[in-house]
Design a protein around this motif. Structure first.
Motif, PDB file in Angstrom:
ATOM      1  N   GLY A  64       0.800  -1.233   0.000  1.00 31.80           N
ATOM      2  CA  GLY A  64       0.000   0.000   0.000  1.00 31.80           C
ATOM      3  C   GLY A  64       0.829   1.278   0.000  1.00 31.80           C
ATOM      4  N   GLN A  65       2.123   1.172  -0.325  1.00 29.22           N
ATOM      5  CA  GLN A  65       3.028   2.335  -0.263  1.00 29.22           C
ATOM      6  C   GLN A  65       3.437   2.764  -1.676  1.00 29.22           C
ATOM      7  OE1 GLN A  65       3.317   3.524   2.779  1.00 29.22           O
ATOM      8  NE2 GLN A  65       2.202   1.749   3.579  1.00 29.22           N
ATOM      9  N   THR A  66       3.972   3.977  -1.784  1.00 30.66           N
ATOM     10  CA  THR A  66       4.391   4.478  -3.101  1.00 30.66           C
ATOM     11  C   THR A  66       5.711   5.251  -3.005  1.00 30.66           C
ATOM     12  OG1 THR A  66       3.088   6.492  -2.718  1.00 30.66           O
ATOM     13  CG2 THR A  66       2.050   4.779  -4.038  1.00 30.66           C
ATOM     14  N   ILE A  67       6.443   5.289  -4.130  1.00 31.38           N
ATOM     15  CA  ILE A  67       7.559   6.248  -4.274  1.00 31.38           C
ATOM     16  C   ILE A  67       6.940   7.497  -4.849  1.00 31.38           C
ATOM     17  CG2 ILE A  67       9.832   6.793  -5.229  1.00 31.38           C
ATOM     18  CD1 ILE A  67      10.204   4.133  -6.246  1.00 31.38           C
ATOM     19  N   SER A  68       7.318   8.653  -4.349  1.00 29.24           N
ATOM     20  CA  SER A  68       6.790   9.906  -4.864  1.00 29.24           C
ATOM     21  C   SER A  68       7.176  10.110  -6.317  1.00 29.24           C
ATOM     22  CB  SER A  68       7.341  11.082  -4.060  1.00 29.24           C
ATOM     23  OG  SER A  68       6.951  10.977  -2.725  1.00 29.24           O
ATOM     24  N   GLN A  69       6.393  10.954  -6.952  1.00 29.75           N
ATOM     25  CA  GLN A  69       6.667  11.447  -8.296  1.00 29.75           C
ATOM     26  C   GLN A  69       8.081  12.080  -8.305  1.00 29.75           C
ATOM     27  OE1 GLN A  69       4.053  14.737  -8.282  1.00 29.75           O
ATOM     28  NE2 GLN A  69       4.425  15.361 -10.381  1.00 29.75           N
ATOM     29  N   PRO A  70       8.826  11.949  -9.401  1.00 32.60           N
ATOM     30  CA  PRO A  70      10.190  12.491  -9.440  1.00 32.60           C
ATOM     31  C   PRO A  70      10.287  13.960  -9.009  1.00 32.60           C
ATOM     32  CG  PRO A  70       9.785  11.162 -11.396  1.00 32.60           C
ATOM     33  CD  PRO A  70       8.482  11.223 -10.656  1.00 32.60           C
ATOM     34  N   TYR A  71       9.327  14.775  -9.437  1.00 32.99           N
ATOM     35  CA  TYR A  71       9.361  16.199  -9.078  1.00 32.99           C
ATOM     36  C   TYR A  71       9.320  16.399  -7.556  1.00 32.99           C
ATOM     37  CZ  TYR A  71       7.586  20.853  -8.059  1.00 32.99           C
ATOM     38  OH  TYR A  71       7.407  22.093  -7.504  1.00 32.99           O
ATOM     39  N   ILE A  72       8.475  15.640  -6.873  1.00 39.19           N
ATOM     40  CA  ILE A  72       8.364  15.803  -5.414  1.00 39.19           C
ATOM     41  C   ILE A  72       9.653  15.334  -4.720  1.00 39.19           C
ATOM     42  CG2 ILE A  72       7.090  15.054  -3.339  1.00 39.19           C
ATOM     43  CD1 ILE A  72       5.537  17.093  -4.977  1.00 39.19           C
ATOM     44  N   VAL A  73      10.238  14.241  -5.212  1.00 40.06           N
ATOM     45  CA  VAL A  73      11.525  13.771  -4.674  1.00 40.06           C
ATOM     46  C   VAL A  73      12.574  14.877  -4.821  1.00 40.06           C
ATOM     47  CG1 VAL A  73      13.427  12.133  -5.030  1.00 40.06           C
ATOM     48  CG2 VAL A  73      11.049  11.328  -5.104  1.00 40.06           C
ATOM     49  N   ALA A  74      12.630  15.465  -6.019  1.00 36.12           N
ATOM     50  CA  ALA A  74      13.638  16.504  -6.297  1.00 36.12           C
ATOM     51  C   ALA A  74      13.364  17.767  -5.482  1.00 36.12           C
ATOM     52  CB  ALA A  74      13.641  16.828  -7.791  1.00 36.12           C
ATOM     53  N   LEU A  75      12.094  18.141  -5.375  1.00 29.98           N
ATOM     54  CA  LEU A  75      11.725  19.351  -4.625  1.00 29.98           C
ATOM     55  C   LEU A  75      12.104  19.226  -3.152  1.00 29.98           C
ATOM     56  CD1 LEU A  75      10.116  22.094  -4.588  1.00 29.98           C
ATOM     57  CD2 LEU A  75       8.136  20.728  -3.902  1.00 29.98           C
ATOM     58  N   MET A  76      11.715  18.113  -2.530  1.00 31.09           N
ATOM     59  CA  MET A  76      12.020  17.920  -1.109  1.00 31.09           C
ATOM     60  C   MET A  76      13.525  17.865  -0.882  1.00 31.09           C
ATOM     61  SD  MET A  76       8.952  15.313  -0.005  1.00 31.09           S
ATOM     62  CE  MET A  76       9.291  15.241   1.757  1.00 31.09           C
ATOM     63  N   THR A  77      14.224  17.234  -1.822  1.00 30.43           N
ATOM     64  CA  THR A  77      15.684  17.145  -1.708  1.00 30.43           C
ATOM     65  C   THR A  77      16.299  18.534  -1.820  1.00 30.43           C
ATOM     66  OG1 THR A  77      15.569  14.962  -2.744  1.00 30.43           O
ATOM     67  CG2 THR A  77      17.729  16.013  -2.646  1.00 30.43           C
ATOM     68  N   GLN A  78      15.833  19.300  -2.801  1.00 33.98           N
ATOM     69  CA  GLN A  78      16.376  20.651  -3.003  1.00 33.98           C
ATOM     70  C   GLN A  78      16.162  21.525  -1.769  1.00 33.98           C
ATOM     71  OE1 GLN A  78      16.542  22.897  -6.904  1.00 33.98           O
ATOM     72  NE2 GLN A  78      14.684  23.803  -6.072  1.00 33.98           N
ATOM     73  N   GLU A  79      14.997  21.379  -1.115  1.00 36.94           N
ATOM     74  CA  GLU A  79      14.696  22.179   0.079  1.00 36.94           C
ATOM     75  C   GLU A  79      15.708  21.947   1.200  1.00 36.94           C
ATOM     76  OE1 GLU A  79      12.790  24.633   0.457  1.00 36.94           O
ATOM     77  OE2 GLU A  79      11.516  24.485  -1.321  1.00 36.94           O
ATOM     78  N   LEU A  80      16.341  20.778   1.220  1.00 37.36           N
ATOM     79  CA  LEU A  80      17.322  20.496   2.279  1.00 37.36           C
ATOM     80  C   LEU A  80      18.628  21.250   2.054  1.00 37.36           C
ATOM     81  CD1 LEU A  80      16.875  16.662   2.941  1.00 37.36           C
ATOM     82  CD2 LEU A  80      15.861  18.589   4.193  1.00 37.36           C
ATOM     83  N   GLY A  81      18.882  21.698   0.830  1.00 30.93           N
ATOM     84  CA  GLY A  81      20.076  22.502   0.543  1.00 30.93           C
ATOM     85  C   GLY A  81      21.384  21.788   0.847  1.00 30.93           C
ATOM     86  N   LEU A  82      21.475  20.510   0.538  1.00 30.81           N
ATOM     87  CA  LEU A  82      22.668  19.734   0.886  1.00 30.81           C
ATOM     88  C   LEU A  82      23.888  20.170   0.082  1.00 30.81           C
ATOM     89  CD1 LEU A  82      20.898  16.251   1.001  1.00 30.81           C
ATOM     90  CD2 LEU A  82      21.522  17.710   2.961  1.00 30.81           C
ATOM     91  N   LYS A  83      25.054  20.195   0.775  1.00 37.63           N
ATOM     92  CA  LYS A  83      26.301  20.613   0.118  1.00 37.63           C
ATOM     93  C   LYS A  83      27.259  19.439  -0.043  1.00 37.63           C
ATOM     94  CE  LYS A  83      25.375  25.117   0.032  1.00 37.63           C
ATOM     95  NZ  LYS A  83      23.965  24.923  -0.418  1.00 37.63           N
ATOM     96  N   GLY A  84      27.088  18.388   0.747  1.00 37.16           N
ATOM     97  CA  GLY A  84      27.942  17.213   0.559  1.00 37.16           C
ATOM     98  C   GLY A  84      28.510  16.627   1.838  1.00 37.16           C
ATOM     99  N   ASP A  85      28.494  17.407   2.921  1.00 39.24           N
ATOM    100  CA  ASP A  85      29.147  16.915   4.132  1.00 39.24           C
ATOM    101  C   ASP A  85      28.154  16.569   5.251  1.00 39.24           C
ATOM    102  OD1 ASP A  85      31.518  16.191   5.362  1.00 39.24           O
ATOM    103  OD2 ASP A  85      31.532  18.046   6.548  1.00 39.24           O
ATOM    104  N   GLU A  86      26.860  16.536   4.926  1.00 38.54           N
ATOM    105  CA  GLU A  86      25.838  16.400   5.965  1.00 38.54           C
ATOM    106  C   GLU A  86      25.564  14.954   6.381  1.00 38.54           C
ATOM    107  OE1 GLU A  86      25.488  17.916   3.062  1.00 38.54           O
ATOM    108  OE2 GLU A  86      25.010  20.014   3.452  1.00 38.54           O
ATOM    109  N   LYS A  87      25.009  14.859   7.589  1.00 38.86           N
ATOM    110  CA  LYS A  87      24.429  13.608   8.069  1.00 38.86           C
ATOM    111  C   LYS A  87      22.916  13.794   7.983  1.00 38.86           C
ATOM    112  CE  LYS A  87      25.505  12.728  12.290  1.00 38.86           C
ATOM    113  NZ  LYS A  87      25.695  12.220  13.667  1.00 38.86           N
ATOM    114  N   VAL A  88      22.260  12.888   7.257  1.00 37.27           N
ATOM    115  CA  VAL A  88      20.830  13.071   6.968  1.00 37.27           C
ATOM    116  C   VAL A  88      20.022  11.912   7.536  1.00 37.27           C
ATOM    117  CG1 VAL A  88      19.114  13.387   5.118  1.00 37.27           C
ATOM    118  CG2 VAL A  88      21.446  14.212   4.793  1.00 37.27           C
TER     119      VAL A  88
END
Ligand code: SAH
Length: 220
Positions: A64-88
């Protein structure tokens, strides 16, 4: 189709996805676009769905679960503003696709899932791709993952009635969390920002996610 030809076909599909679904809707972070280009989304769903894997819609992953649409995956990821050194921290591993995207953009990813079969499958795919900086745990992720806290960024990929308090506590200062908050049918994407000891919330667009089920989420 032989494997090489297959890979080329999916690579082209990813390029098209970036050009038609992501860039025109405001996904501009070059690192996010590169991750979306490189992670083979089709491998995170059943082979019967491979030809739909790069379409502009969510995909079923069983239970009963889903992977989000690519746009939503990209949007949520972009909002995190990751630079490369983070623990997520991610809550809701599901197929492992979002965790795979995060793993290309941060130092390490800790992801919690409550359904054993989904976790097992995600682990297999992530291992086969050699994404070794993703760590998975079977648990109620509304409690976070205390052992590895604090997290520079937290992403919740299921809809919550409210922001779970343990996640706010496990967010680093400075830190940022994205989480869908609302009722069971629709939510707003909320960005929680912790800075200088203060916590603020920004409301982004309307989204629709499956339920976050747990002690600090919905009951079953
Ligand atoms: N991010 C996933 C999609 C998630 S779908 C992907 O990329 O495929 C939402 C997931 O959250 C489901 O797998 C569901 O089982 C899980 N989930 C719901 N409540 C949870 C909780 N309290 N803790 C951990 N996982 C949870």
């Amino acid at each position: 189709m032989n494997q090489t030809k297959n890979n080329d076909v999916f690579k082209v599909a990813r390029e098209r996805m970036v050009a038609t679904q992501l860039k025109p809707r405001g996904i501009t972070d070059p690192r996010v676009l590169e991750a979306m280009r490189s992670v083979p989304r089709h491998l995170f769903v059943d082979e019967a769905l491979w030809d739909q894997a790069y379409g502009d819609h969510p995909l079923p992953i069983g239970h009963g679960q889903t992977i989000s649409q690519p746009y939503i995956v990209a949007l949520m990821t972009q909002e995190l503003g990751l630079k490369g050194d983070e623990k997520v921290l991610e809550v809701g591993t599901g197929s492992g696709y979002q965790a795979a995207i995060l793993s290309r953009l941060a130092r390490s990813v800790f992801s919690v899932e409550r359904v054993p079969a989904l976790l097992a499958r995600a682990r297999k795919v992530l291992d086969s791709l050699g994404y070794t900086n993703v760590h998975l745990k079977l648990d109620d992720g509304t409690w976070g993952w205390k052992e590895h806290a604090p997290y520079d960024a937290i992403m919740v990929t299921a809809g919550a009635p409210a922001v779970p308090e343990p996640l706010v506590e496990q967010l680093a200062d400075p830190g940022v969390m994205v989480i869908p908050v609302g009722d069971q049918f629709s939510q707003s994407l909320v960005k929680v920002i912790k800075k200088d000891g203060k916590v603020t919330e920004e409301y982004k667009e309307g989204v629709r996610f499956v339920k976050l089920i747990g002690d600090h989420g919905w009951k079953e």
